[in-house]
Motif scaffolding. Structure first.
Motif, PDB file in Angstrom:
ATOM      1  N   MET A 126       0.823  -1.207   0.000  1.00  0.00           N
ATOM      2  CA  MET A 126       0.000   0.000   0.000  1.00  0.00           C
ATOM      3  C   MET A 126       0.868   1.273   0.000  1.00  0.00           C
ATOM      4  N   VAL A 149       1.676   2.466  -3.363  1.00  0.00           N
ATOM      5  CA  VAL A 149       0.620   3.260  -4.000  1.00  0.00           C
ATOM      6  C   VAL A 149       0.872   4.735  -3.746  1.00  0.00           C
ATOM      7  N   SER A 150       1.140   5.083  -2.488  1.00  0.00           N
ATOM      8  CA  SER A 150       1.333   6.491  -2.150  1.00  0.00           C
ATOM      9  C   SER A 150       2.592   7.054  -2.789  1.00  0.00           C
ATOM     10  N   HIS A 170      -0.723   1.432  -9.180  1.00  0.00           N
ATOM     11  CA  HIS A 170      -2.041   2.035  -9.024  1.00  0.00           C
ATOM     12  C   HIS A 170      -2.728   1.449  -7.795  1.00  0.00           C
ATOM     13  N   LYS A 171      -3.626   2.216  -7.208  1.00  0.00           N
ATOM     14  CA  LYS A 171      -4.333   1.805  -5.996  1.00  0.00           C
ATOM     15  C   LYS A 171      -5.085   0.493  -6.200  1.00  0.00           C
ATOM     16  N   ASN A 172      -5.771   0.368  -7.329  1.00  0.00           N
ATOM     17  CA  ASN A 172      -6.551  -0.843  -7.588  1.00  0.00           C
ATOM     18  C   ASN A 172      -5.641  -2.051  -7.785  1.00  0.00           C
ATOM     19  N   SER A 212      -4.541  -3.133  -4.314  1.00  0.00           N
ATOM     20  CA  SER A 212      -5.663  -3.754  -3.618  1.00  0.00           C
ATOM     21  C   SER A 212      -5.919  -5.155  -4.163  1.00  0.00           C
TER      22      SER A 212
END
Length: 88
Positions: A59, A62-63, A68-70, A73
């Motif tokens: 995670m 992502v930041s 990508h966030k998806n 996840s």
């Protein structure tokens, strides 16, 4: 090839950022690999512990703009699903 001073500077900056991003991507993949190895060994406790360690790293990428966030996840979700299946 970059000609203007600003484009030369930009090329240097991109080079440095590429190294940092490469390092972060490698770190994320290493943590994912540790989870997958624990799953392959069939040890639920080790796999769960590896997943707990990997989740914040994934995670965080992502930041930092590595994935990508998806995508992150999805990776966490699929690993969690596989770890949970070991317990059954």
């Amino acid at each position: 090839m970059a000609n203007s001073p600003s484009s030369k500077k930009r090329a240097r900056q991109i080079e440095r950022r590429t190294e940092v991003n490469k390092s972060r991507r490698t770190r994320m993949r290493t943590f994912i690999r540790r989870v997958e190895e624990a799953i392959a060994s069939g040890d639920h406790d080790a796999a769960a512990e590896a997943l707990r360690a990997a989740q914040p790293v994934i995670m965080r990428s992502v930041s930092k703009g590595i994935v990508h966030k998806n995508t992150a996840s999805r990776k966490v979700s699929r690993l969690a699903h596989r770890v949970k299946a070991l317990a059954a």
